[in-house]
Motif scaffolding. Structure first.
Motif, short mmCIF file in Angstrom:
data_model
loop_
_atom_site.label_atom_id
_atom_site.label_comp_id
_atom_site.label_asym_id
_atom_site.label_seq_id
_atom_site.Cartn_x
_atom_site.Cartn_y
_atom_site.Cartn_z
N ASP A 78 0.83 -1.21 0.00
CA ASP A 78 0.00 0.00 0.00
C ASP A 78 0.87 1.27 0.00
OD1 ASP A 78 -2.14 -1.63 0.04
OD2 ASP A 78 -2.54 -1.43 2.20
N ALA A 79 2.12 1.12 0.39
CA ALA A 79 3.03 2.28 0.42
C ALA A 79 3.90 2.29 -0.84
CB ALA A 79 3.89 2.24 1.66
N PHE A 97 5.57 6.91 6.43
CA PHE A 97 5.03 8.04 7.19
C PHE A 97 4.28 8.99 6.26
CE2 PHE A 97 8.84 6.44 9.27
CZ PHE A 97 8.39 6.25 10.57
N ASP A 98 3.14 9.49 6.76
CA ASP A 98 2.35 10.45 5.97
C ASP A 98 3.12 11.75 5.78
OD1 ASP A 98 0.04 8.94 5.61
OD2 ASP A 98 -0.65 9.39 7.65
N THR A 99 3.77 12.19 6.86
CA THR A 99 4.56 13.42 6.81
C THR A 99 6.03 13.03 6.79
OG1 THR A 99 2.90 14.28 8.31
CG2 THR A 99 4.84 15.66 7.97
N SER A 144 6.31 6.64 -4.39
CA SER A 144 5.40 6.55 -3.26
C SER A 144 4.99 7.94 -2.76
CB SER A 144 6.09 5.78 -2.12
OG SER A 144 5.28 5.82 -0.98
N ALA A 145 3.72 8.08 -2.40
CA ALA A 145 3.24 9.34 -1.82
C ALA A 145 3.72 9.45 -0.37
CB ALA A 145 1.73 9.39 -1.87
N LEU A 146 4.05 8.33 0.23
CA LEU A 146 4.48 8.31 1.64
C LEU A 146 6.00 8.34 1.74
CD1 LEU A 146 2.07 5.49 2.88
CD2 LEU A 146 1.72 7.96 2.98
N ASP A 147 6.49 8.71 2.92
CA ASP A 147 7.94 8.69 3.17
C ASP A 147 8.29 7.28 3.66
OD1 ASP A 147 10.54 9.48 3.52
OD2 ASP A 147 10.19 10.47 5.46
N THR A 148 8.84 6.47 2.76
CA THR A 148 9.05 5.05 3.07
C THR A 148 10.49 4.77 3.49
OG1 THR A 148 9.40 4.77 0.70
CG2 THR A 148 7.24 4.12 1.56
N ALA A 195 2.22 5.24 9.17
CA ALA A 195 0.91 4.99 8.56
C ALA A 195 0.83 3.56 8.07
CB ALA A 195 0.71 5.95 7.39
#
Ligand code: FAD
Ligand code: NAI
Length: 328
Positions: free
Chosen positions: A47-48, A192-194, A224-228, A269
Motif C-alpha cells: 500500500d506504500a 510516514f504520511d509526513t 510513493s506518496a508516503l515517506d518510506t 501509517a
C-alpha cells in the motif's frame, strides 16, 4: 527434440546462468518456488508503493559485471543512487559521504531480474524437492509430487542450505554446500504520511539492533506518496529473534530507528516485516561455482563468491561457463 537445461532458482545467479546459456544457443527451463523472479532482489508491492526489502543497492567492481550494469543502465533497468549517507556509531549520528558508485533497479530492484528473465520459460510456485537421474537424463520432482524432465543438465541456483537437499546425487558437492552457513536478516518497512525531518537517505549502523536503514523513496524512480523507510537488523539480532512475531519485530526495530534518527518520529501509517532466513553467507568463498561436469550438475549463488549481488551474478556466469566448456 532438444533436451533443455533445468535451472532451479530465478534469483540473479540463476538468471545470469540462464542468460549465458541461452546466448550460447542452449535451451533452458527455470523453476522457482516463489510466484515471481528475483529472490533476494525481489521487491514487495504494498500500500506504500513498491519496497526493496532485500538487496538495497549494489556495487560493481569486476569488469565483467561493470559491463553488464552499463548495459542495464542503457536499457533503463538500473540507475545510480546517490543517497545522503550517514554513519551511526557509539550513539552518534554523523554524515558519512563517499565516492562509491551505488546502483539500484528502476523503478524497483526487481526490474533487473524481470528484464533478465525476458521470455525464458519459467515454472513459478514450484518448490523442487528432488533432483534425480534417469537412464540418460535428469528429472526434477516438486513438493506436490509432480515430475519434470527430461533435462540434459541441472543448474542449482539457490541459497546453500536449499542446494544441499537437492544435491543427493552428488554427495561431495552436497558436503561442500552443507558446510556453508547462511545468516538471517529481519527487514522492516515503515511509511510516514509526513516526511521525517531528516536529510538522511541511508545509514550504516553500529552498536544497535539495526545494521542499515534506507529511505526507500530517495531511490530513483520510486513514486510513493508516503515517506518510506527500510530497516535491516543485524545478523546477530535476527538470529536471536528469529521466531519473534512480526508485530514485535516492527515495534523493536521502529524503536531502534527512533533512538538513532535524531528527529521526531510520528506513528507510521504503514508497517510490514519480512524475515530473510538465508540472507547472507557467514563468510565469503572463492569457488566461483561448484560442479560435477561428468554428472552434469552445476551449483551457483552468492555464497560461492562474495555474498553480494555482484558475486551472485558472477557465480551464475561461472556455472554457465563451466557447462558450456564441458560441452565443447
Ligand atoms: P537468491 O536471490 O536467494 O535466489 C534463489 C532463488 O531460488 C529464490 O528465488 C528462491 O525462491 C529459489 N529457490 C530456493 N529453493 C528452491 C527450491 N527448492 N525450488 C525452487 N526454487 C527455489 N547484496 C548487495 O550487493 N547489496 C546489498 O545492499 C544487499 N543487501 C541485502 C539485504 C538483505 C536483507 C538480503 C536478504 C540480501 C542482501 N544482499 C545485498 C545480498 C543479495 O541480495 C544476494 O547476494 C543476491 O540477491 C543472491 O542472489 P542468488 O541468485 O544467489 O540467490
Ligand atoms: P559498500 O561498499 O557500500 O559497503 C560495504 C561496507 O562498507 C558497508 O557495509 C559499510 O560497513 C561500509 N561502508 C561503505 N560506505 C560507507 C560509508 N559511506 N560510511 C560508513 N561505512 C561505509 O557496498 P558493498 O561492498 O557492495 O556491500 C553490499 C552491502 O550489502 C553491505 O553493506 C552489506 O552489509 C550489505 N548486505 C546485507 C545483507 C543482509 O542480509 N542484510 C546481505 C548481503 C549484503
Amino acid at each position: 527434440m532438444t533436451v533443455p537445461i533445468a535451472i532451479i532458482g530465478t534469483g540473479i545467479a540463476g538468471l545470469s546462468a540462464a542468460q549465458a546459456l541461452h546466448a550460447a544457443g542452449h535451451a533452458v527451463h527455470l523453476f522457482d518456488k516463489s510466484h515471481g523472479s528475483g529472490g533476494r532482489m525481489s521487491s514487495k508491492r504494498s500500500d506504500a508503493g513498491s519496497l526493496d526489502l532485500g538487496a538495497q543497492y549494489f556495487t560493481a567492481r569486476d569488469r565483467r559485471f561493470v559491463d553488464a550494469v552499463q548495459q542495464w543502465q542503457t536499457k533503463g533497468h538500473v540507475a545510480e543512487w546517490k543517497p545522503l549517507l550517514y554513519n551511526y556509531h557509539a550513539g552518534k549520528l554523523s554524515p558519512s559521504p563517499d565516492e562509491q558508485v551505488r546502483w539500484v533497479g528502476t523503478p524497483r530492484m526487481s526490474a533487473i531480474t524481470r528484464a533478465m528473465r525476458g521470455d525464458l520459460p519459467v515454472t513459478f510456485s514450484c518448490r523442487i524437492t528432488e533432483v534425480f537421474r534417469g537412464e540418460e537424463h535428469w528429472n526434477l520432482q516438486d513438493a506436490d509430487g509432480i515430475t519434470y524432465g527430461p533435462f540434459s543438465h541441472v543448474v542449482i541456483a539457490t541459497p546453500a542450505p536449499q542446494a544441499t537437499t537437492l544435491l543427493a546425487a552428488a554427495p561431495k558437492l552436497a558436503g561442500v554446500a552443507a558446510g556453508v552457513q547462511m545468516e538471517p536478516t529481519w527487514a522492516v518497512a515503515l511509511a510516514f504520511d509526513t516526511p521525517l525531518q531528516t536529510p538522511m537517505e541511508g545509514c550504516f549502523v553500529q552498536d544497535s539492533a539495526l545494521d542499515w536503514l534506507a529511505r526507500n523513496r530517495s531511490k530513483p524512480g520510486r513514486d510513493s506518496a508516503l515517506d518510506t523507510w527500510v530497516l535491516h537488523a543485524t545478523s546477530a539480532w535476527s538470529k536471536q529473534h528469529l521466531d519473534m512475531p512480526k508485530e514485535a519485530v516492527i515495534e523493536q526495530l521502529h524503536g531502534a530507528f527512533a533512538e538513532l534518527v535524531g528527529c521526531a518520529m510520528p506513528a507510521p501509517a504503514f508497517t510490514l516485516a519480512h524475515r530473510w532466513l538465508y540472507a547472507r553467507p557467514a563468510t565469503a568463498h572463492e569457488w566461483g561455482a561448484l560442479s560435477d561436469s561428468d554428472l552434469g550438475l552445476y551449483v551457483c549463488g552468492d555464497w560461492c563468491l562474495s555474498g553480494r549481488v555482484e558475486g551472485a551474478w558472477l557465480s551464475g556466469q561461472e556455472a554457465a561457463r563451466r557447462l558450456i566448456e564441458h560441452l565443447e
